[in-house]
Design a protein around this motif. Structure first.
Motif, PDB file in Angstrom:
ATOM      1  N   ILE A   4      45.765  51.718  30.955  1.00 38.81           N
ATOM      2  CA  ILE A   4      46.993  51.919  31.719  1.00 38.81           C
ATOM      3  C   ILE A   4      47.880  50.716  31.462  1.00 38.81           C
ATOM      4  O   ILE A   4      47.483  49.581  31.695  1.00 38.81           O
ATOM      5  N   GLY A   5      49.101  50.949  31.009  1.00 41.39           N
ATOM      6  CA  GLY A   5      49.979  49.838  30.689  1.00 41.39           C
ATOM      7  C   GLY A   5      49.462  49.086  29.482  1.00 41.39           C
ATOM      8  O   GLY A   5      48.960  49.671  28.530  1.00 41.39           O
ATOM      9  N   GLU A   6      49.546  47.775  29.533  1.00 45.09           N
ATOM     10  CA  GLU A   6      49.175  46.970  28.368  1.00 45.09           C
ATOM     11  C   GLU A   6      47.848  46.248  28.531  1.00 45.09           C
ATOM     12  O   GLU A   6      47.225  45.883  27.544  1.00 45.09           O
ATOM     13  N   HIS A   7      47.404  46.014  29.765  1.00 43.26           N
ATOM     14  CA  HIS A   7      46.268  45.123  29.943  1.00 43.26           C
ATOM     15  C   HIS A   7      45.171  45.661  30.852  1.00 43.26           C
ATOM     16  O   HIS A   7      44.229  44.946  31.138  1.00 43.26           O
ATOM     17  N   VAL A   8      45.274  46.892  31.318  1.00 43.91           N
ATOM     18  CA  VAL A   8      44.332  47.386  32.311  1.00 43.91           C
ATOM     19  C   VAL A   8      43.609  48.617  31.788  1.00 43.91           C
ATOM     20  O   VAL A   8      44.241  49.582  31.363  1.00 43.91           O
ATOM     21  N   GLU A   9      42.287  48.575  31.831  1.00 45.28           N
ATOM     22  CA  GLU A   9      41.471  49.726  31.475  1.00 45.28           C
ATOM     23  C   GLU A   9      40.704  50.185  32.704  1.00 45.28           C
ATOM     24  O   GLU A   9      40.078  49.393  33.390  1.00 45.28           O
ATOM     25  N   LEU A  10      40.774  51.476  32.987  1.00 47.57           N
ATOM     26  CA  LEU A  10      40.070  52.047  34.121  1.00 47.57           C
ATOM     27  C   LEU A  10      39.110  53.123  33.646  1.00 47.57           C
ATOM     28  O   LEU A  10      39.471  53.952  32.815  1.00 47.57           O
ATOM     29  N   ALA A  21      39.411  59.095  39.700  1.00 46.53           N
ATOM     30  CA  ALA A  21      39.171  57.966  40.595  1.00 46.53           C
ATOM     31  C   ALA A  21      38.399  56.864  39.906  1.00 46.53           C
ATOM     32  O   ALA A  21      37.623  57.110  38.983  1.00 46.53           O
ATOM     33  N   ALA A  22      38.637  55.644  40.363  1.00 40.89           N
ATOM     34  CA  ALA A  22      37.895  54.487  39.877  1.00 40.89           C
ATOM     35  C   ALA A  22      37.732  53.503  41.014  1.00 40.89           C
ATOM     36  O   ALA A  22      38.595  53.394  41.887  1.00 40.89           O
ATOM     37  N   VAL A  23      36.622  52.800  41.024  1.00 44.32           N
ATOM     38  CA  VAL A  23      36.402  51.723  41.979  1.00 44.32           C
ATOM     39  C   VAL A  23      36.906  50.427  41.349  1.00 44.32           C
ATOM     40  O   VAL A  23      36.634  50.150  40.178  1.00 44.32           O
ATOM     41  N   VAL A  24      37.652  49.649  42.113  1.00 40.69           N
ATOM     42  CA  VAL A  24      38.146  48.361  41.632  1.00 40.69           C
ATOM     43  C   VAL A  24      37.686  47.265  42.583  1.00 40.69           C
ATOM     44  O   VAL A  24      37.344  47.521  43.734  1.00 40.69           O
ATOM     45  N   GLY A 463      41.395  44.484  28.923  1.00 41.67           N
ATOM     46  CA  GLY A 463      41.883  44.147  30.254  1.00 41.67           C
ATOM     47  C   GLY A 463      40.829  44.417  31.292  1.00 41.67           C
ATOM     48  O   GLY A 463      39.642  44.274  31.032  1.00 41.67           O
ATOM     49  N   VAL A 464      41.251  44.831  32.466  1.00 44.18           N
ATOM     50  CA  VAL A 464      40.335  45.091  33.572  1.00 44.18           C
ATOM     51  C   VAL A 464      39.474  46.295  33.263  1.00 44.18           C
ATOM     52  O   VAL A 464      39.968  47.331  32.848  1.00 44.18           O
ATOM     53  N   ARG A 465      38.197  46.180  33.489  1.00 45.18           N
ATOM     54  CA  ARG A 465      37.281  47.302  33.295  1.00 45.18           C
ATOM     55  C   ARG A 465      36.489  47.515  34.563  1.00 45.18           C
ATOM     56  O   ARG A 465      36.005  46.583  35.171  1.00 45.18           O
ATOM     57  N   THR A 466      36.343  48.751  34.923  1.00 42.36           N
ATOM     58  CA  THR A 466      35.519  49.073  36.089  1.00 42.36           C
ATOM     59  C   THR A 466      35.005  50.497  35.966  1.00 42.36           C
ATOM     60  O   THR A 466      35.717  51.367  35.485  1.00 42.36           O
ATOM     61  N   GLY A 467      33.796  50.722  36.401  1.00 40.28           N
ATOM     62  CA  GLY A 467      33.264  52.079  36.464  1.00 40.28           C
ATOM     63  C   GLY A 467      33.248  52.528  37.912  1.00 40.28           C
ATOM     64  O   GLY A 467      33.315  51.723  38.835  1.00 40.28           O
ATOM     65  N   LEU A 468      33.169  53.809  38.150  1.00 40.49           N
ATOM     66  CA  LEU A 468      33.133  54.335  39.516  1.00 40.49           C
ATOM     67  C   LEU A 468      31.720  54.252  40.049  1.00 40.49           C
ATOM     68  O   LEU A 468      30.815  54.903  39.565  1.00 40.49           O
ATOM     69  N   ARG A 469      31.541  53.388  41.017  1.00 39.37           N
ATOM     70  CA  ARG A 469      30.255  53.331  41.701  1.00 39.37           C
ATOM     71  C   ARG A 469      30.335  54.271  42.899  1.00 39.37           C
ATOM     72  O   ARG A 469      31.179  55.153  42.933  1.00 39.37           O
ATOM     73  N   SER A 470      29.516  54.052  43.890  1.00 41.07           N
ATOM     74  CA  SER A 470      29.560  54.942  45.054  1.00 41.07           C
ATOM     75  C   SER A 470      30.759  54.559  45.912  1.00 41.07           C
ATOM     76  O   SER A 470      30.639  53.867  46.909  1.00 41.07           O
TER      77      SER A 470
END
Length: 546
Positions: A4-10, A21-24, A463-470
């Motif tokens: 998303i954008g230039e520096h953020v990965e979800l 959805a993603a948890v951050v 960039g930012v990486r996150t997986g969806l946890r609970s």
């Protein structure tokens, strides 16, 4: 993984109809939200949650067409409930955060204006109505002091307090004006005299009982709120709606739009002394209310929308719609041919596009300033048809808001005529028990990964990486419903427990987003034009003061 954008990965995974959805983490929230806003999405909702041992905040971003919905889930430490403030990148976020602080005690760190929003000073400190286990409300504070208005000083400046109790049948709201002569320098609107605890009242109800409450959030928006609620329930339970019910729901939504816009057009004329036009409008409104009563059994169109579908007693007739159209055109000819009326409308209470976009204004007020979109296009749940035409103006004054209403009435009448040809069974409701797919929502299943669908902006690098946890407690189902009510976008987000009782319902009425625009539009407007300017927005106190 989606950039998303230039520096953020979800790492976005399915969370319902059109939703990902993603948890951050706290460190990731601001970057992710900034990227989503930069990608053209709007912050439609922020919802606090108390899950017992922990707390959550859910941020819903939307855009369309195509229909796109992204949720960010932030887990919060219950012992020190805090979230990073997004006020620096989103004005609506600043108000959602203040609301969440008042009701959950979740502190927005580095918020530029952290004072109370929903709760007045006499509410006891450190008692948060939506936190679990808070017990009964303590006694109100007797000597809480006055509201900390920011004064305006200078030669010839004086204050005019108006309300909260008003003449006539109007709900309570306080307006404080700072004026030189008749020119308004600044106005502050203070609301939430009607705070009813609606979101708490949803907790523990079954789906049907929740619908009864949704219909009554704001009486003139019974269809808008009940439809958003039902769409959210159906999203949570993966219920497929019969095609005939989709058309019936659309008919009800346009009937609600009709009678409200007709009433507003008459009221605007009345506020500039043209009582004849208002009398004509009130007569037409009564005719539409009687039609509503025959269509659903209720003049305000309650009981027509049901979870899973719709139930009508009869359809509007083509002849009835033709008669309404003819009377409406006579009304508009009467109003627009009066040069004094149009002169008073023109250039009064201007909300320009830049301020409208910054404030996140939606619906009629937004489209009159050339900003915002129509959820019938952005988040469609039925095909609008060839007769749909979005009315947009750019001047942002009372006249532009008048003209948007006129255009929407004409569009609603055209849509109703077209939908009569597509209407099927009057009683078309899917059983709530008919759930499509697995008993567990897709986004809770392990190993599922997906990016945003077509139309989502792609970006660059790392960039930012996150997986969806609970992100939600086990066993919960969540759903989101969005609809274009007559004032603008209504959003409901629901969560259901394993017993299918409501554990959380977050409601956003368009008035919550649009009220801050009224003081902005009043700068350099004269005091006698305040009733006209206020009526041109015609925002709901009840829908705001949940």
């Amino acid at each position: 993984m989606t950039t998303i954008g230039e520096h953020v990965e979800l790492d976005l995974v399915p969370a319902g109809n059109h939703r990902r959805a993603a948890v951050v983490t706290r460190d990731q929230l601001l970057a992710a939200a900034t990227a989503l806003l930069g990608a053209g999405m709007r912050l439609a909702l922020v919802s606090g949650h108390d899950d017992g041992t922990s707390m959550r905040a859910v941020y819903l971003f939307t855009s369309g067409p195509p229909d796109r919905r992204v949720e960010l889930h932030l887990e919060i430490d219950r012992s020190s409930p805090q979230v990073p403030s997004l006020a620096g990148v989103s004005f609506p976020a600043s108000r959602f955060e203040r609301e969440m602080r008042d009701l959950f005690g979740i502190e927005p760190i580095a918020h530029p204006q952290p004072r109370r929003l929903v709760l007045h000073q006499h509410w006891p400190a450190n008692w948060f109505a939506l936190r679990h286990g808070t017990g009964h409300r303590p006694e109100m504070v007797a000597d809480a002091g006055g509201f900390p208005f920011i004064p305006v000083e200078g030669a010839g400046v004086y204050e005019i307090p108006v309300g909260p109790v008003h003449a006539g049948l109007i709900e309570p709201g306080h307006f404080r004006f700072w004026v030189v002569g008749e020119t308004i320098l600044r106005m502050k609107a203070r609301l939430w005299y009607l705070h009813k605890g609606i979101e708490r009242l949803f907790e523990g109800r079954d789906v049907s009982s929740g619908l009864e409450l949704a219909e009554r959030i704001s009486g003139d928006t019974a269809v808008g709120h009940s439809l958003a609620y039902c769409l959210a329930i159906e999203d949570a339970l993966s219920i497929e709606i019969p095609p005939a019910a989709r058309v019936s729901r659309s008919i009800l939504l346009e009937l609600e739009r009709l009678y409200n816009h007709v009433a507003d057009i008459g009221a605007l004329c009345n506020d500039v002394g043209f009582a004849l036009a208002n009398a004509r409008a009130l007569g037409l409104r009564e005719q539409l209310l009687q039609l509503n009563g025959e269509v659903t059994g209720h003049r305000l169109l309650r009981s027509g929308i049901r979870p899973g579908g719709a139930r009508l007693q009869r359809l509007p007739g083509a002849g009835e719609l033709s008669e309404v159209s003819e009377q409406f055109e006579d009304l508009i000819e009467l109003a627009t041919s009066n040069a004094l009326v149009m002169e008073r409308f023109t250039g009064t209470a201007v909300l320009d596009a830049a301020h409208g976009a910054e404030l996140g204004v939606v619906g009629v007020a937004g489209r009159a300033s050339g900003v915002g979109c129509d959820c019938r296009v952005a988040h469609p749940w039925v095909e609008a048809g060839a007769e749909f035409s979005e009315t947009v103006r750019s001047d942002g004054d009372v006249r532009a808001r008048f003209e948007v209403r006129v255009g929407e009435v004409r569009t609603s009448l055209a849509l109703l005529s077209e939908m009569l040809g597509r209407a099927g069974e009057l009683d078309s409701v899917a059983e709530i028990g008919e759930i499509v797919g697995s008993g567990e929502p897709a986004w809770r299943r392990s190993g599922v990964r997906t990016g945003l669908r077509s139309g989502e902006p792609s970006g660059l690098r790392s960039g930012v990486r996150t997986g969806l946890r609970s992100g939600e407690p086990s066993g919960l189902r969540s759903g989101v419903g969005i609809t274009e009510a007559w004032r603008g976008a209504v959003v409901h987000r629901v969560e259901l427990g394993p017993d299918r009782r409501l554990t959380r319902v977050k409601v956003v009425d368009p008035s919550f987003l649009n009220w801050p625009a009224v003081p902005v539009s009043l700068a350099d407007t004269i005091v006698p034009d305040f009733p006209l300017a206020n009526k041109s927005f015609n925002l709901s106190y009840a829908g705001n003061d949940l």
